[in-house]
Design an enzyme around this catalytic site. Structure first.
Site, PDB file in Angstrom:
ATOM      1  CG  HIS A  22      -3.457   3.157   2.316  1.00  0.00           C
ATOM      2  ND1 HIS A  22      -4.134   2.725   1.191  1.00  0.00           N
ATOM      3  CD2 HIS A  22      -3.255   2.051   3.075  1.00  0.00           C
ATOM      4  CE1 HIS A  22      -4.324   1.418   1.277  1.00  0.00           C
ATOM      5  NE2 HIS A  22      -3.809   0.991   2.400  1.00  0.00           N
ATOM      6  CG  ASN A  45      -6.827  -1.117   1.490  1.00  0.00           C
ATOM      7  OD1 ASN A  45      -6.049  -0.869   0.575  1.00  0.00           O
ATOM      8  ND2 ASN A  45      -6.417  -1.402   2.709  1.00  0.00           N
ATOM      9  CB  CYS A  85      -0.938   0.004   1.197  1.00  0.00           C
ATOM     10  SG  CYS A  85      -1.883  -1.515   1.330  1.00  0.00           S
TER      11      CYS A  85
HETATM   12  O1  UT7 Z   1      -3.921  -1.704   3.662  1.00  0.00           O
HETATM   13  C1  UT7 Z   1      -3.141  -2.668   4.302  1.00  0.00           C
HETATM   14  C2  UT7 Z   1      -3.125  -2.503   5.766  1.00  0.00           C
HETATM   15  N1  UT7 Z   1      -4.337  -3.037   6.337  1.00  0.00           N
HETATM   16  C3  UT7 Z   1      -4.727  -2.629   7.516  1.00  0.00           C
HETATM   17  O2  UT7 Z   1      -4.084  -1.779   8.107  1.00  0.00           O
HETATM   18  C4  UT7 Z   1      -5.951  -3.244   8.139  1.00  0.00           C
HETATM   19  C5  UT7 Z   1      -6.100  -2.745   9.526  1.00  0.00           C
HETATM   20  N2  UT7 Z   1      -7.124  -3.454  10.297  1.00  0.00           N
HETATM   21  C6  UT7 Z   1      -8.437  -3.228  10.136  1.00  0.00           C
HETATM   22  O3  UT7 Z   1      -8.849  -2.464   9.281  1.00  0.00           O
HETATM   23  C7  UT7 Z   1      -9.369  -3.902  11.118  1.00  0.00           C
HETATM   24  O4  UT7 Z   1      -8.606  -4.528  12.112  1.00  0.00           O
HETATM   25  C8  UT7 Z   1     -10.322  -4.925  10.452  1.00  0.00           C
HETATM   26  C9  UT7 Z   1     -11.367  -4.193   9.606  1.00  0.00           C
HETATM   27  C10 UT7 Z   1      -9.557  -5.917   9.620  1.00  0.00           C
HETATM   28  C11 UT7 Z   1     -11.073  -5.686  11.536  1.00  0.00           C
HETATM   29  O5  UT7 Z   1     -11.761  -4.781  12.391  1.00  0.00           O
HETATM   30  P1  UT7 Z   1     -11.605  -4.911  13.962  1.00  0.00           P
HETATM   31  O6  UT7 Z   1     -12.474  -3.896  14.568  1.00  0.00           O
HETATM   32  O7  UT7 Z   1     -10.134  -4.845  14.277  1.00  0.00           O
HETATM   33  O8  UT7 Z   1     -12.208  -6.346  14.254  1.00  0.00           O
HETATM   34  P2  UT7 Z   1     -11.515  -7.590  14.991  1.00  0.00           P
HETATM   35  O9  UT7 Z   1     -10.514  -8.237  14.083  1.00  0.00           O
HETATM   36  O10 UT7 Z   1     -11.071  -7.189  16.366  1.00  0.00           O
HETATM   37  O11 UT7 Z   1     -12.745  -8.564  15.122  1.00  0.00           O
HETATM   38  C12 UT7 Z   1     -13.918  -8.218  15.931  1.00  0.00           C
HETATM   39  C13 UT7 Z   1     -14.947  -9.296  15.726  1.00  0.00           C
HETATM   40  C14 UT7 Z   1     -14.393 -10.711  15.847  1.00  0.00           C
HETATM   41  O12 UT7 Z   1     -15.395 -11.523  16.454  1.00  0.00           O
HETATM   42  P3  UT7 Z   1     -15.345 -11.853  18.035  1.00  0.00           P
HETATM   43  O13 UT7 Z   1     -14.022 -12.517  18.284  1.00  0.00           O
HETATM   44  O14 UT7 Z   1     -15.478 -10.525  18.725  1.00  0.00           O
HETATM   45  O15 UT7 Z   1     -16.519 -12.759  18.213  1.00  0.00           O
HETATM   46  C15 UT7 Z   1     -14.207 -11.151  14.431  1.00  0.00           C
HETATM   47  O16 UT7 Z   1     -14.258 -12.550  14.280  1.00  0.00           O
HETATM   48  O17 UT7 Z   1     -15.491  -9.216  14.406  1.00  0.00           O
HETATM   49  C16 UT7 Z   1     -15.387 -10.487  13.762  1.00  0.00           C
HETATM   50  N3  UT7 Z   1     -15.183 -10.246  12.316  1.00  0.00           N
HETATM   51  C17 UT7 Z   1     -16.194 -10.075  11.459  1.00  0.00           C
HETATM   52  N4  UT7 Z   1     -17.537 -10.106  11.623  1.00  0.00           N
HETATM   53  C18 UT7 Z   1     -18.305  -9.881  10.549  1.00  0.00           C
HETATM   54  C19 UT7 Z   1     -14.009 -10.112  11.661  1.00  0.00           C
HETATM   55  N5  UT7 Z   1     -14.244  -9.849  10.348  1.00  0.00           N
HETATM   56  C20 UT7 Z   1     -15.601  -9.827  10.205  1.00  0.00           C
HETATM   57  C21 UT7 Z   1     -16.456  -9.607   9.110  1.00  0.00           C
HETATM   58  N6  UT7 Z   1     -17.795  -9.638   9.322  1.00  0.00           N
HETATM   59  N7  UT7 Z   1     -15.987  -9.348   7.868  1.00  0.00           N
END
Ligand code: UT7
Length: 328
Positions: free
Chosen positions: A255, A285, A115
């Protein structure tokens, strides 16, 4: 001739036609529109057609940038294409773009830093121009991320998208237009964001394909925290390098990593979101293409004019980061 300044002569971008909504994704993935919108800011994104590769997206964006700059392909000296989804391992995507445009005199290369690639390419382009090694430089970010996404992995399948952006850079005839400051960094990390197989460490085999190791793996939370800290220190550090403050910035083009990351970084650096270019809701993204597309949209919307201070910031796998402060 050693140039004093570098200016953006024109920008362009291209998004493939196919719109994929959050509801479309939730038909095959355990996710939903509300989760994706509130956690990422994305409502829809574009996926390229099967017959379109990264270079095809780049060529369309390049034609628009060349038109805007009033530069003929035959007058290009250099093409730098930032991509992690190159059409082939070799030849470079820059070579394919060169052939399609008929840019016979141009040299070129691909730059792979996920990125951060487009912003790093601007630094490379400005170096070529300032030493007099090139006059008209086409810089692109072009990505077909849909081929690198595991559509069974909801943490990445909802984030990434396809598209391309381009800019033509030249020695500056106007006093003031220039790339004023550049920052770049690496953390040297393979655990939080990677594509494990398909390179020389783990060449393609039946096993790697069966294990789905050719797709992006991401530890979202870790990347998230690191991104917020890095973005705000990049914003403040790059302004300080050029002796300006964040309040002098007309716009910041980040970004499009995640709306929450951008908002948190802007809040830390006390930048009102009205000065921040955001298109993640429609575009998703698009990795190396992300800043390039957002920049072109801001220019075409009249948000950036000659003399404005514009800060471009990016962050991605590596972990890598890059910034460019531009006097437009
Ligand atoms: O461009 C390259 C660089 N990329 C990045 O910098 C990405 C940075 N990270 C992010 O944007 C975020 O961390 C994400 C969007 C990937 C995830 O968001 P988050 O708020 O950090 O969620 P999390 O990973 O802490 O997950 C929270 C919950 C989990 O469930 P439990 O354990 O609380 O039951 C996940 O399993 O959300 C669940 N989850 C989803 N639920 C519905 C994870 N992905 C999804 C999904 N739909 N797509």
């Amino acid at each position: 001739m050693i140039s004093k300044g570098v200016r953006f002569a024109g920008t362009g971008s291209y998004l493939p036609e196919r719109v994929v909504t959050n509801d479309d994704l939730s038909k095959t993935l355990d996710t939903n529109d509300e989760w994706i919108r509130t956690r990422t800011g994305i409502s829809e994104r574009r996926f390229a057609a099967p017959e379109q590769a990264a270079s095809d997206l780049g060529i369309a964006a390049a034609r628009r940038a060349l038109d805007a700059a009033g530069v003929a392909p035959a007058d290009l000296d250099l093409i730098i294409c930032a991509t992690m989804t190159n059409d082939y391992v070799i030849p470079s995507t820059a070579a394919l773009i060169q052939r399609a445009l008929g840019a016979e005199r141009a040299g070129g290369f691909d730059l792979c830093s996920a990125c951060s690639g487009f912003v790093l390419s601007l630094g490379a382009a400005s170096g070529y121009i300032k030493t007099g090694a090139a006059k008209n430089v086409l810089v692109l970010g072009a990505e077909k991320m849909s081929v690198a996404m595991d559509m069974q992995d909801r943490t990445t399948a909802v984030i990434f998208a396809d598209g391309a952006g381009a800019a033509v850079l030249q020695p500056s005839p106007e006093p003031g237009s220039d790339v004023l400051a550049l920052r770049q960094g690496l953390k040297g990390d393979v655990d939080v964001l990677s594509i494990p197989a398909g390179g020389s460490r783990r060449p393609t085999s039946v096993e790697t394909v069966q294990n789905r190791e050719h797709y992006i793996k991401m530890a979202g939370r870790e990347t998230f925290k690191f991104a917020v800290k890095t973005f705000s220190s990049l914003i403040e550090g790059t302004c300080a390098d050029a002796g300006v403050t964040t309040s002098d910035l007309k716009v910041i083009v980040p970004h499009q990593v995640n709306q929450r990351i951008i908002e948190a970084a802007c809040e830390r650096s006390q930048i009102d979101m009205s000065r921040c270019v955001i298109n993640i809701d429609r575009v998703g993204n698009t990795s190396a293409a992300s800043v390039a597309i957002a920049l072109d949209e801001a220019v075409r919307a009249g948000r950036i004019e000659r003399g404005d201070l514009v800060l471009l910031v990016a962050f991605g796998a590596g972990l890598s980061w890059a910034s460019a402060l531009v006097r437009w």
